[in-house]
Design a protein around this motif. Sequence first.
Motif, PDB file in Angstrom:
ATOM      1  N   ALA A 275      34.595  35.717  24.128  1.00  0.00           N
ATOM      2  CA  ALA A 275      34.331  34.392  23.556  1.00  0.00           C
ATOM      3  C   ALA A 275      32.947  34.301  22.919  1.00  0.00           C
ATOM      4  CB  ALA A 275      34.486  33.329  24.642  1.00  0.00           C
ATOM      5  N   THR A 276      32.113  35.317  23.107  1.00  0.00           N
ATOM      6  CA  THR A 276      30.759  35.280  22.550  1.00  0.00           C
ATOM      7  C   THR A 276      30.716  35.653  21.067  1.00  0.00           C
ATOM      8  OG1 THR A 276      30.474  37.533  23.345  1.00  0.00           O
ATOM      9  CG2 THR A 276      29.611  35.778  24.746  1.00  0.00           C
ATOM     10  N   GLY A 277      31.849  36.010  20.501  1.00  0.00           N
ATOM     11  CA  GLY A 277      31.878  36.471  19.118  1.00  0.00           C
ATOM     12  C   GLY A 277      32.034  35.330  18.115  1.00  0.00           C
ATOM     13  N   ARG A 278      32.305  35.712  16.880  1.00  0.00           N
ATOM     14  CA  ARG A 278      32.300  34.769  15.756  1.00  0.00           C
ATOM     15  C   ARG A 278      33.402  33.718  15.838  1.00  0.00           C
ATOM     16  NH1 ARG A 278      30.591  38.814  10.818  1.00  0.00           N
ATOM     17  NH2 ARG A 278      28.910  39.776  11.995  1.00  0.00           N
ATOM     18  N   LEU A 279      34.529  34.103  16.370  1.00  0.00           N
ATOM     19  CA  LEU A 279      35.644  33.141  16.446  1.00  0.00           C
ATOM     20  C   LEU A 279      35.650  32.374  17.754  1.00  0.00           C
ATOM     21  CD1 LEU A 279      38.550  35.268  14.895  1.00  0.00           C
ATOM     22  CD2 LEU A 279      37.191  33.477  13.815  1.00  0.00           C
ATOM     23  N   GLY A 280      34.706  32.720  18.644  1.00  0.00           N
ATOM     24  CA  GLY A 280      34.722  32.138  19.982  1.00  0.00           C
ATOM     25  C   GLY A 280      34.542  30.632  19.985  1.00  0.00           C
TER      26      GLY A 280
ATOM     27  N   SER B  18      43.453  51.147  14.378  1.00  0.00           N
ATOM     28  CA  SER B  18      43.285  50.574  15.727  1.00  0.00           C
ATOM     29  C   SER B  18      44.001  49.238  15.842  1.00  0.00           C
ATOM     30  CB  SER B  18      41.794  50.427  16.062  1.00  0.00           C
ATOM     31  OG  SER B  18      41.175  49.486  15.209  1.00  0.00           O
ATOM     32  N   LYS B  19      43.987  48.452  14.780  1.00  0.00           N
ATOM     33  CA  LYS B  19      44.697  47.163  14.815  1.00  0.00           C
ATOM     34  C   LYS B  19      46.209  47.380  14.701  1.00  0.00           C
ATOM     35  CE  LYS B  19      41.374  44.017  15.186  1.00  0.00           C
ATOM     36  NZ  LYS B  19      41.261  43.135  16.372  1.00  0.00           N
ATOM     37  N   ALA B  20      46.606  48.423  13.970  1.00  0.00           N
ATOM     38  CA  ALA B  20      48.046  48.734  13.895  1.00  0.00           C
ATOM     39  C   ALA B  20      48.558  49.117  15.281  1.00  0.00           C
ATOM     40  CB  ALA B  20      48.291  49.861  12.895  1.00  0.00           C
TER      41      ALA B  20
ATOM     42  N   LEU C 292      44.237  37.669  10.405  1.00  0.00           N
ATOM     43  CA  LEU C 292      43.341  36.961   9.495  1.00  0.00           C
ATOM     44  C   LEU C 292      42.612  37.931   8.580  1.00  0.00           C
ATOM     45  CD1 LEU C 292      40.002  36.020  11.090  1.00  0.00           C
ATOM     46  CD2 LEU C 292      41.809  36.798  12.600  1.00  0.00           C
ATOM     47  N   THR C 293      42.129  37.396   7.468  1.00  0.00           N
ATOM     48  CA  THR C 293      41.318  38.230   6.570  1.00  0.00           C
ATOM     49  C   THR C 293      39.902  38.274   7.131  1.00  0.00           C
ATOM     50  OG1 THR C 293      40.912  36.327   5.143  1.00  0.00           O
ATOM     51  CG2 THR C 293      42.701  37.803   4.524  1.00  0.00           C
ATOM     52  N   ILE C 294      38.976  37.627   6.504  1.00  0.00           N
ATOM     53  CA  ILE C 294      37.594  37.628   6.994  1.00  0.00           C
ATOM     54  C   ILE C 294      37.228  36.196   7.331  1.00  0.00           C
ATOM     55  CG2 ILE C 294      35.183  38.071   6.377  1.00  0.00           C
ATOM     56  CD1 ILE C 294      36.128  40.294   4.574  1.00  0.00           C
ATOM     57  N   ALA C 295      36.703  36.015   8.537  1.00  0.00           N
ATOM     58  CA  ALA C 295      36.336  34.657   8.942  1.00  0.00           C
ATOM     59  C   ALA C 295      35.043  34.251   8.240  1.00  0.00           C
ATOM     60  CB  ALA C 295      36.165  34.599  10.452  1.00  0.00           C
ATOM     61  N   ASP C 296      35.061  33.038   7.732  1.00  0.00           N
ATOM     62  CA  ASP C 296      33.893  32.503   7.029  1.00  0.00           C
ATOM     63  C   ASP C 296      32.909  31.960   8.072  1.00  0.00           C
ATOM     64  OD1 ASP C 296      32.026  31.321   5.457  1.00  0.00           O
ATOM     65  OD2 ASP C 296      33.394  29.867   4.519  1.00  0.00           O
TER      66      ASP C 296
HETATM   67  N1  LIG Z   1      35.857  37.801  12.186  1.00  0.00           N
HETATM   68  C1  LIG Z   1      36.727  38.327  11.303  1.00  0.00           C
HETATM   69  O1  LIG Z   1      36.522  38.262  10.086  1.00  0.00           O
HETATM   70  C2  LIG Z   1      38.007  38.990  11.798  1.00  0.00           C
HETATM   71  C3  LIG Z   1      38.956  39.434  10.874  1.00  0.00           C
HETATM   72  C4  LIG Z   1      40.137  40.017  11.323  1.00  0.00           C
HETATM   73  C5  LIG Z   1      40.345  40.159  12.681  1.00  0.00           C
HETATM   74  N2  LIG Z   1      39.395  39.728  13.557  1.00  0.00           N
HETATM   75  C6  LIG Z   1      39.619  39.931  14.976  1.00  0.00           C
HETATM   76  O2  LIG Z   1      39.560  38.686  15.654  1.00  0.00           O
HETATM   77  C7  LIG Z   1      39.003  38.873  16.946  1.00  0.00           C
HETATM   78  C8  LIG Z   1      37.801  37.964  17.120  1.00  0.00           C
HETATM   79  O3  LIG Z   1      36.930  38.174  16.021  1.00  0.00           O
HETATM   80  P1  LIG Z   1      35.359  37.897  16.100  1.00  0.00           P
HETATM   81  O4  LIG Z   1      34.875  37.842  14.697  1.00  0.00           O
HETATM   82  O5  LIG Z   1      35.075  36.765  17.025  1.00  0.00           O
HETATM   83  O6  LIG Z   1      34.862  39.268  16.731  1.00  0.00           O
HETATM   84  P2  LIG Z   1      33.377  39.700  17.086  1.00  0.00           P
HETATM   85  O7  LIG Z   1      32.441  38.573  16.870  1.00  0.00           O
HETATM   86  O8  LIG Z   1      33.058  40.969  16.386  1.00  0.00           O
HETATM   87  O9  LIG Z   1      33.497  40.075  18.640  1.00  0.00           O
HETATM   88  C9  LIG Z   1      34.351  39.390  19.519  1.00  0.00           C
HETATM   89  C10 LIG Z   1      34.030  39.805  20.918  1.00  0.00           C
HETATM   90  O10 LIG Z   1      34.349  41.186  21.138  1.00  0.00           O
HETATM   91  C11 LIG Z   1      33.348  41.724  21.978  1.00  0.00           C
HETATM   92  N3  LIG Z   1      33.289  43.174  21.824  1.00  0.00           N
HETATM   93  C12 LIG Z   1      33.221  43.887  20.686  1.00  0.00           C
HETATM   94  N4  LIG Z   1      33.225  45.208  20.952  1.00  0.00           N
HETATM   95  C13 LIG Z   1      33.297  45.324  22.299  1.00  0.00           C
HETATM   96  C14 LIG Z   1      33.340  46.411  23.193  1.00  0.00           C
HETATM   97  N5  LIG Z   1      33.311  47.671  22.766  1.00  0.00           N
HETATM   98  N6  LIG Z   1      33.404  46.161  24.507  1.00  0.00           N
HETATM   99  C15 LIG Z   1      33.428  44.889  24.973  1.00  0.00           C
HETATM  100  N7  LIG Z   1      33.393  43.805  24.173  1.00  0.00           N
HETATM  101  C16 LIG Z   1      33.324  44.017  22.860  1.00  0.00           C
HETATM  102  C17 LIG Z   1      32.089  41.027  21.519  1.00  0.00           C
HETATM  103  O11 LIG Z   1      31.146  41.128  22.561  1.00  0.00           O
HETATM  104  P3  LIG Z   1      29.576  41.094  22.266  1.00  0.00           P
HETATM  105  O12 LIG Z   1      29.266  39.693  21.838  1.00  0.00           O
HETATM  106  O13 LIG Z   1      28.985  41.453  23.577  1.00  0.00           O
HETATM  107  O14 LIG Z   1      29.356  42.136  21.199  1.00  0.00           O
HETATM  108  C18 LIG Z   1      32.577  39.610  21.322  1.00  0.00           C
HETATM  109  O15 LIG Z   1      32.555  38.905  22.532  1.00  0.00           O
HETATM  110  C19 LIG Z   1      38.646  40.359  17.052  1.00  0.00           C
HETATM  111  O16 LIG Z   1      39.695  41.058  17.655  1.00  0.00           O
HETATM  112  C20 LIG Z   1      38.530  40.776  15.605  1.00  0.00           C
HETATM  113  O17 LIG Z   1      38.791  42.172  15.404  1.00  0.00           O
HETATM  114  C21 LIG Z   1      38.238  39.140  13.149  1.00  0.00           C
END
Ligand SMILES: NC(=O)c1ccc[n+]([C@@H]2O[C@H](COP(=O)([O-])OP(=O)(O)OC[C@H]3O[C@@H](n4cnc5c(N)ncnc54)[C@H](OP(=O)(O)O)[C@@H]3O)[C@@H](O)[C@H]2O)c1
Length: 273
Positions: free
Chosen positions: A25-30, A166-168, A193-197
Amino acid sequence: MTGPVTGPVGGPVGGQQGAYLVTGATGRLGEATVRLLAERGDRLVLTGRNAERLAELRKSWAATSRVEVLEVDVTEPAGAQHAAAEAARLIGPLTGMVHLIGTFSAGPLMLTDAAEFEDLIRANYLSAVVATQAVLPHLGRGGRLVYFTTPLTGEPLAALSGYAASKAALVTWMRSIAHEVKRRGIHANAVSLTIADTPEMRRERPGIDLDHTVSPELVARAVGFLTSPAADGIYGGIIPVLGKFSYSSALAGPPPGITGPPPGAGGPGREAP
Ligand SMILES: NC(=O)c1ccc[n+]([C@@H]2O[C@H](COP(=O)([O-])OP(=O)(O)OC[C@H]3O[C@@H](n4cnc5c(N)ncnc54)[C@H](OP(=O)(O)O)[C@@H]3O)[C@@H](O)[C@H]2O)c1
């Protein structure tokens, strides 16, 4: 004939609220995802590795006492089992998991170490396996599992082989386990999704065609849909949230309604009058 009733699942239509483990949940979409679920009344346990960001998320939801946080690496089996057990203890029997953990990297094959491929597989695919194995024993009859993928699984582009593969793997695995868990009324689905804004993305990719990105709020709404009774009929589905993104090719010319070169081939296309 209607299908089996899948048990209490939170959401705007269901009445009864859900209890979700939200991994990564700490990531961009969290933030947007947590907001949608918490505002509709679900109770959440958020996991992540970033203690500071977790504390911020907890603070912003302190008034509701619906959101708990747990600093743990869910990509390790022990961490995932701890997270699922703690979540069940803190917010009661779980109704599901929203698995946001994932990572991205790009690069030509011959310039990419095998270790980078392993990192992608671990974060994007194996993390889902490990977290799902941990959470399933804490779901009763009925539940929701939501994963995140990319349209690149269907049409991979150059220099994205590790990420797309990896996603496949994630998607093929999700579609298979969806058949395994549906007998328990558990729905496994994904959002593509494509790329989150996000502010981070705008900093990293200035000049990107924002029409091809999607807002985190729209992604969160798809999560809301998949965790609501409106998705009772969907098992193993991939919900595309792609904005106006489409593939283009010099062979096919611009998409209908657009004139000029495709994006990235000499300038943005223009909408035809
Ligand atoms: N944002 C986009 O444009 C996009 C596009 C297509 C698909 N997605 C998918 O949507 C999901 C959420 O996206 P997001 O943008 O929120 O992702 P994000 O910000 O890159 O990361 C999401 C979370 O994954 C954790 N994480 C990454 N690598 C890890 C590892 N090796 N071990 C443990 N935790 C790890 C991060 O932890 P830390 O905060 O500790 O790094 C964060 O909490 C992901 O599966 C992403 O691949 C995103």
